[in-house]
Design a protein around this motif. Structure first.
Motif, short mmCIF file in Angstrom:
data_model
loop_
_atom_site.label_atom_id
_atom_site.label_comp_id
_atom_site.label_asym_id
_atom_site.label_seq_id
_atom_site.Cartn_x
_atom_site.Cartn_y
_atom_site.Cartn_z
N THR A 1 -5.18 -2.51 7.24
CA THR A 1 -5.61 -3.10 8.59
C THR A 1 -4.66 -2.60 9.77
O THR A 1 -5.11 -2.37 10.91
CB THR A 1 -5.68 -4.62 8.65
N LEU A 2 -3.56 -2.18 9.59
CA LEU A 2 -2.52 -1.60 10.28
C LEU A 2 -1.76 -0.40 9.91
O LEU A 2 -1.72 -0.11 8.58
CB LEU A 2 -1.58 -2.51 10.83
N ASN A 3 -1.41 0.29 10.80
CA ASN A 3 -0.33 1.58 10.17
C ASN A 3 0.91 1.60 11.04
O ASN A 3 0.70 0.97 12.27
CB ASN A 3 -1.00 2.87 10.55
N ALA A 4 2.08 1.74 10.60
CA ALA A 4 3.12 1.54 11.06
C ALA A 4 3.93 2.97 10.86
O ALA A 4 4.05 3.38 9.68
CB ALA A 4 4.10 0.53 10.33
N LEU B 1 0.82 -1.00 0.07
CA LEU B 1 -0.14 -0.04 0.25
C LEU B 1 1.09 1.13 0.14
O LEU B 1 2.03 1.16 0.24
CB LEU B 1 -1.02 0.00 1.26
N PRO B 2 0.25 2.47 -0.41
CA PRO B 2 1.14 3.56 -0.52
C PRO B 2 2.00 3.80 1.00
O PRO B 2 1.20 3.48 2.00
CB PRO B 2 0.17 4.66 -0.79
N LEU B 3 2.97 4.49 0.74
CA LEU B 3 4.00 4.89 2.09
C LEU B 3 4.56 6.04 1.69
O LEU B 3 4.73 6.63 0.61
CB LEU B 3 5.02 3.54 2.27
N THR B 4 4.83 6.68 2.72
CA THR B 4 5.41 8.02 2.81
C THR B 4 6.92 8.09 3.69
O THR B 4 7.03 7.04 4.59
CB THR B 4 4.73 9.24 3.42
N TYR B 5 7.64 8.93 3.13
CA TYR B 5 9.03 8.78 4.04
C TYR B 5 9.63 10.21 3.85
O TYR B 5 9.57 11.19 3.18
CB TYR B 5 9.84 7.73 3.38
N ARG C 1 0.07 0.41 14.86
CA ARG C 1 -1.37 0.54 15.22
C ARG C 1 -2.37 -0.05 14.39
O ARG C 1 -2.18 -0.07 12.93
CB ARG C 1 -1.71 1.96 15.45
N ARG C 2 -3.69 -0.19 14.71
CA ARG C 2 -4.59 -0.85 14.29
C ARG C 2 -5.22 0.42 13.26
O ARG C 2 -5.31 1.53 13.84
CB ARG C 2 -5.81 -1.40 14.87
N ALA C 3 -5.39 0.11 12.12
CA ALA C 3 -6.04 1.12 11.20
C ALA C 3 -7.43 1.51 11.70
O ALA C 3 -8.24 0.73 11.91
CB ALA C 3 -5.97 1.03 9.92
N ALA C 4 -7.76 2.89 11.45
CA ALA C 4 -9.20 3.14 11.97
C ALA C 4 -9.92 4.18 10.75
O ALA C 4 -8.98 4.62 10.04
CB ALA C 4 -9.22 4.26 13.17
N GLY C 5 -11.10 3.67 10.31
CA GLY C 5 -11.46 4.09 9.14
C GLY C 5 -12.88 3.62 8.76
O GLY C 5 -13.22 2.62 9.26
N ALA C 6 -13.37 4.02 7.83
CA ALA C 6 -14.64 3.40 7.13
C ALA C 6 -14.60 2.15 6.43
O ALA C 6 -13.40 1.92 6.08
CB ALA C 6 -15.51 4.37 6.26
N SER C 7 -15.48 1.43 6.52
CA SER C 7 -15.30 0.09 5.73
C SER C 7 -14.89 0.27 4.32
O SER C 7 -15.80 1.27 3.64
CB SER C 7 -16.49 -0.62 5.95
N LEU D 1 -1.36 -4.12 5.38
CA LEU D 1 -2.52 -5.13 5.24
C LEU D 1 -2.31 -6.26 6.42
O LEU D 1 -3.18 -6.67 6.89
CB LEU D 1 -2.59 -6.26 3.94
N HIS D 2 -1.06 -6.29 6.72
CA HIS D 2 -0.43 -7.20 7.97
C HIS D 2 0.58 -7.06 8.28
O HIS D 2 1.51 -6.16 7.42
CB HIS D 2 -0.95 -8.86 7.44
#
Length: 208
Positions: A182-185, A104-108, A167-173, A141-142
């Protein structure tokens, strides 16, 4: 008259004795000076010889160290640890990993290079250990997405993971058929380089 003749003879003898004594003292003094000079020259020769031996031993030690550590040095340079930092290589590696792993997209954001301090002393000789801090954000995703990303990234250079928070990702379905994290790092990495030059790099940002 007889007394005067005897005194004349005695005076001549005294003069001869004094002259002989003076010559003897001069010879003794000259011999002593030459002896001291010989001792000084001998000591100087010994010091020069010992210095030459030390220089030879030092040269042999350096030669042995070069022979012993050259393969490791070449390998570290090949991996990017020794020499100027390779920011463009890091950026390209991040892009390729993201594409190949279908992440998934990432930034740095890579900050300016600074001297890097380790907890323990590391002898680096004429080289300075420098670090470029990179703040990384990834949607996952995992957990394996992050682990695989870091494992692939180590093939490009040497870095130390300072911290990493998942952390667990928060957002709409998400909509049907759309991949959603499902996660953010959020991780902080320090790209490390050993280089005789201390010219810092420029800040670098990049969304992928």
């Amino acid at each position: 008259m007889i007394v005067f003749r005897e005194f004349s003879l005695l005076r001549n003898a005294v003069l001869v004795f004094l002259a002989t004594l003076a010559v003897s003292l001069a010879l003794v003094s000259a011999s002593s000076w030459h002896l001291r000079r010989a001792h000084f020259e001998e000591a100087a020769a010994v010091l020069e010889r010992d210095g030459a031996r030390l220089r030879l031993a030092h040269a042999e030690t350096e030669k042995e160290e070069i022979r012993q550590y050259q393969p490791q040095f070449v390998e570290l340079r090949r991996r990017g640890l020794v020499g100027p930092e390779r920011r463009l290589d890091w950026v390209e590696a991040i892009r390729q990993i993201q594409e190949q792993r279908r992440l998934l997209p990432l930034t740095y954001e890579i900050e300016v290079q600074q001297p890097y301090r380790l907890e323990t002393t590391l002898p680096t000789g004429d080289y300075a250990l420098l670090g470029s801090r990179m703040a990384l954000h990834m949607d996952l995703l995992h957990e394996l997405d992050l682990l695989n990303f870091l494992s692939d990234l180590r093939l490009t250079g040497t870095f130390a993971v300072q911290d990493c928070v998942i952390r667990r990702a928060a957002g709409a379905s998400p909509a049907t058929g759309v991949l959603a994290p499902t996660l953010n790092a959020d991780c902080t990495l320090n790209w490390l380089t050993l280089t005789p030059a201390t010219t810092p790099g420029k800040p670098l940002r990049g969304p992928l």
